[in-house]
Design a protein around this motif. Structure first.
Motif, mmCIF file in Angstrom:
data_model
loop_
_atom_site.group_PDB
_atom_site.id
_atom_site.type_symbol
_atom_site.label_atom_id
_atom_site.label_comp_id
_atom_site.label_asym_id
_atom_site.label_seq_id
_atom_site.Cartn_x
_atom_site.Cartn_y
_atom_site.Cartn_z
ATOM 1 N N GLY A 1 0.829 -1.192 0.000
ATOM 2 C CA GLY A 1 0.000 0.000 0.000
ATOM 3 C C GLY A 1 0.869 1.249 0.000
ATOM 4 O O GLY A 1 2.086 1.188 0.060
ATOM 5 N N THR A 2 0.218 2.394 -0.086
ATOM 6 C CA THR A 2 0.939 3.661 -0.116
ATOM 7 C C THR A 2 1.645 3.910 1.215
ATOM 8 O O THR A 2 1.018 3.935 2.267
ATOM 9 N N VAL A 3 2.960 4.081 1.144
ATOM 10 C CA VAL A 3 3.758 4.328 2.351
ATOM 11 C C VAL A 3 4.791 5.397 2.028
ATOM 12 O O VAL A 3 5.035 5.731 0.864
ATOM 13 N N GLY A 4 5.452 5.911 3.056
ATOM 14 C CA GLY A 4 6.481 6.909 2.814
ATOM 15 C C GLY A 4 7.728 6.294 2.222
ATOM 16 O O GLY A 4 7.935 5.090 2.271
ATOM 17 N N GLY A 5 8.581 7.082 1.666
ATOM 18 C CA GLY A 5 9.815 6.584 1.073
ATOM 19 C C GLY A 5 10.201 7.463 -0.087
ATOM 20 O O GLY A 5 9.891 8.650 -0.133
ATOM 21 N N ASP A 6 10.846 6.879 -1.034
ATOM 22 C CA ASP A 6 11.324 7.610 -2.192
ATOM 23 C C ASP A 6 10.777 6.958 -3.461
ATOM 24 O O ASP A 6 11.530 6.471 -4.281
ATOM 25 N N PRO A 7 9.455 6.882 -3.596
ATOM 26 C CA PRO A 7 8.850 6.084 -4.658
ATOM 27 C C PRO A 7 8.145 6.935 -5.700
ATOM 28 O O PRO A 7 8.258 8.157 -5.725
ATOM 29 N N PHE A 8 7.391 6.270 -6.567
ATOM 30 C CA PHE A 8 6.339 6.948 -7.297
ATOM 31 C C PHE A 8 5.035 6.247 -6.958
ATOM 32 O O PHE A 8 5.026 5.099 -6.510
ATOM 33 N N TYR A 9 3.947 6.947 -7.133
ATOM 34 C CA TYR A 9 2.636 6.439 -6.737
ATOM 35 C C TYR A 9 1.669 6.448 -7.916
ATOM 36 O O TYR A 9 1.700 7.359 -8.757
ATOM 37 N N THR A 10 0.811 5.450 -7.951
ATOM 38 C CA THR A 10 -0.267 5.420 -8.932
ATOM 39 C C THR A 10 -1.424 4.654 -8.314
ATOM 40 O O THR A 10 -1.240 3.558 -7.779
ATOM 41 N N GLY A 11 -2.621 5.250 -8.330
ATOM 42 C CA GLY A 11 -3.730 4.614 -7.634
ATOM 43 C C GLY A 11 -3.383 4.457 -6.170
ATOM 44 O O GLY A 11 -2.902 5.383 -5.526
ATOM 45 N N ASN A 12 -3.596 3.261 -5.627
ATOM 46 C CA ASN A 12 -3.269 3.012 -4.218
ATOM 47 C C ASN A 12 -1.987 2.197 -4.088
ATOM 48 O O ASN A 12 -1.774 1.509 -3.092
ATOM 49 N N VAL A 13 -1.130 2.267 -5.093
ATOM 50 C CA VAL A 13 0.081 1.450 -5.140
ATOM 51 C C VAL A 13 1.323 2.332 -5.154
ATOM 52 O O VAL A 13 1.339 3.398 -5.760
ATOM 53 N N ARG A 14 2.355 1.883 -4.450
ATOM 54 C CA ARG A 14 3.669 2.526 -4.494
ATOM 55 C C ARG A 14 4.623 1.642 -5.285
ATOM 56 O O ARG A 14 4.699 0.439 -5.058
ATOM 57 N N CYS A 15 5.351 2.216 -6.209
ATOM 58 C CA CYS A 15 6.376 1.500 -6.963
ATOM 59 C C CYS A 15 7.610 2.364 -7.122
ATOM 60 O O CYS A 15 7.585 3.553 -6.808
ATOM 61 N N SER A 16 8.683 1.774 -7.606
ATOM 62 C CA SER A 16 9.915 2.519 -7.833
ATOM 63 C C SER A 16 10.361 2.373 -9.281
ATOM 64 O O SER A 16 9.963 1.449 -9.970
ATOM 65 N N ILE A 17 11.167 3.307 -9.689
ATOM 66 C CA ILE A 17 11.632 3.323 -11.071
ATOM 67 C C ILE A 17 12.685 2.257 -11.304
ATOM 68 O O ILE A 17 13.469 1.944 -10.423
ATOM 69 N N GLY A 18 12.671 1.721 -12.525
ATOM 70 C CA GLY A 18 13.697 0.763 -12.906
ATOM 71 C C GLY A 18 14.889 1.464 -13.514
ATOM 72 O O GLY A 18 15.944 1.588 -12.898
ATOM 73 N N PHE A 19 14.734 1.975 -14.751
ATOM 74 C CA PHE A 19 15.831 2.658 -15.437
ATOM 75 C C PHE A 19 15.301 3.821 -16.255
ATOM 76 O O PHE A 19 14.194 3.773 -16.797
ATOM 77 N N SER A 20 16.120 4.858 -16.372
ATOM 78 C CA SER A 20 15.802 5.988 -17.233
ATOM 79 C C SER A 20 15.886 5.577 -18.695
ATOM 80 O O SER A 20 16.816 4.879 -19.103
#
Length: 383
Positions: free
Chosen positions: A198-217
């Motif tokens: 679920g959505t939590v603090g950190g250094d992520p990106f958010y979409t809907g009710n999900v937190r994810c992180s970037i893979g590669f530029s």
């Protein structure tokens, strides 16, 4: 923890949109700069991480990285020389050399001349891949964890969850799988799952009710895991500001996606080291062989290393099977989905799912980055 200096704060924004830290929802031509031409000397922090996670001394870590760089280059040439006799290959960490499987001895001397060792086997990689494709076409019950081509075993390995090994549907699946070609059945106590949170603090990106992180530029955006796409449109950064939108995604069957970047966000060829190692520059996407060391960056468990265990593996998540995955011994936790897998300075893939955690250990799969780049016609942002 937020970066403290102005420079780190600026770099954080760039990183988040350029392809680094892990994620939290599980499940153009590819730049492929040769590792032997582009890989920079390993940092002391990277060597320390390998010592911690792989149980190596500093000298052993340095020696292994050098041997893996050579093996990555040798693998391409050895595969070309082997031709239709190619039966797969893997890096032997104990000997520091690449081993190539061959179905006949005719090409053995030519393959050895590339710097690889040779093992004679019954089935070619093409035959084993064809058998796996036939198994991919079957409907797998929940008691089947995953399956993949194992060149060392010379067969398709099917992992069965121990608690379900006697289920009728599992037995029926294995009977059909054995008709597809050479199959080895192994047992595992763990069922794979995506790393959603679920959505939590950190250094992520958010979409809907999900937190994810970037893979590669990539130029124009970043790549991440497909299961991160909640089909709600907008993507927001760690600070809550609008980043962009999903431009394409696939899950299950595949587990990849890409997001465009705008509104003051930009991309950089960096993977976040989370203070465990220095932030890592991305210089290409040369594919590391089975047996090579690999590290992962994720917003929950941060930076961890392990080895490549298998390629072209089908993982049977509860949401459906995902194909052409790579399995590693690297741990991961909810929140790490979509994050970066990197070997040396070469991008490898985006975190999909796995089992276990970074306290007791586990295994994690990633979707290879070159497949994502080719699918969407993207170009990796490299240093």
């Amino acid at each position: 923890m937020r970066r403290t200096t102005a420079l780190r704060a600026a770099l954080s924004a760039a990183l988040l949109l350029g392809g680094l830290a892990g994620a939290s929802a599980l499940p153009a031509s590819a730049t492929d700069s040769p590792a032997h031409r582009t890989q920079a000397p390993a940092s002391g922090a990277l060597l320390s991480a390998m010592q911690r996670d792989l149980g190596l001394t500093k000298r052993q870590a340095e020696t292994r990285l050098a041997a893996e760089k050579t093996a990555t280059a040798v693998e391409r040439e050895a595969k070309r020389v082997a031709g239709s006799a190619y039966g797969g290959s893997w890096f032997d960490a104990a000997r520091g050399r690449l081993t190539v499987a061959l179905t006949r001895g005719a090409n053995a001397d030519a393959v050895r001349a590339t710097g690889a060792d040779v093992r004679l086997v019954k089935y070619s990689a093409r035959q084993l891949d064809a058998a796996k494709s036939r198994i991919d076409a079957l409907s797998a019950p929940a008691g089947i964890s995953n399956w993949y081509v194992d060149p060392k075993a010379g067969s398709v390995v099917v992992d069965v969850v121990s608690a379900h090994r006697d289920d009728n549907d599992v037995r029926a699946f294995l009977t059909r799988a054995r008709k597809a070609g050479p199959v080895t059945v192994r047992q595992t106590s763990h069922a794979p799952s995506t790393l959603a949170a679920g959505t939590v603090g950190g250094d992520p990106f958010y979409t809907g009710n999900v937190r994810c992180s970037i893979g590669f530029s990539v130029y124009g955006g970043f790549v991440t895991a497909g299961h991160c796409d909640q089909h709600t449109g907008a993507v927001y950064g760690w600070d809550g500001s609008y980043v962009g939108n999903f431009q394409g995604s696939s899950f299950p069957d595949n587990d990849y996606a890409w997001v465009n970047v705008g509104s003051g966000w930009w991309t950089v060829p960096v993977v976040l080291g989370w203070g465990t190692v220095s932030d890592q520059l991305v210089r290409g996407s040369a594919e590391a062989p089975v047996g090579a060391s690999i590290c992962r960056s994720g917003s929950t468990s941060h930076w961890h290393c392990g080895t490549v265990l298998a390629k072209n593996e089908t993982v049977n998540y509860s949401q459906g099977a995902v194909h052409e995955m790579t399995k590693t011994s690297v741990c991961a936790e909810p929140g790490d989905s979509g994050g970066s897998f990197i070997s040396g300075d070469q991008a490898q893939g985006v975190t999909s799912g796995g089992w276990g955690d970074c306290t007791s250990g586990g295994e994690t799969w990633y979707q290879p980055v070159n497949e994502i780049l080719n699918r969407y016609g993207l170009t990796l942002h490299t240093a």
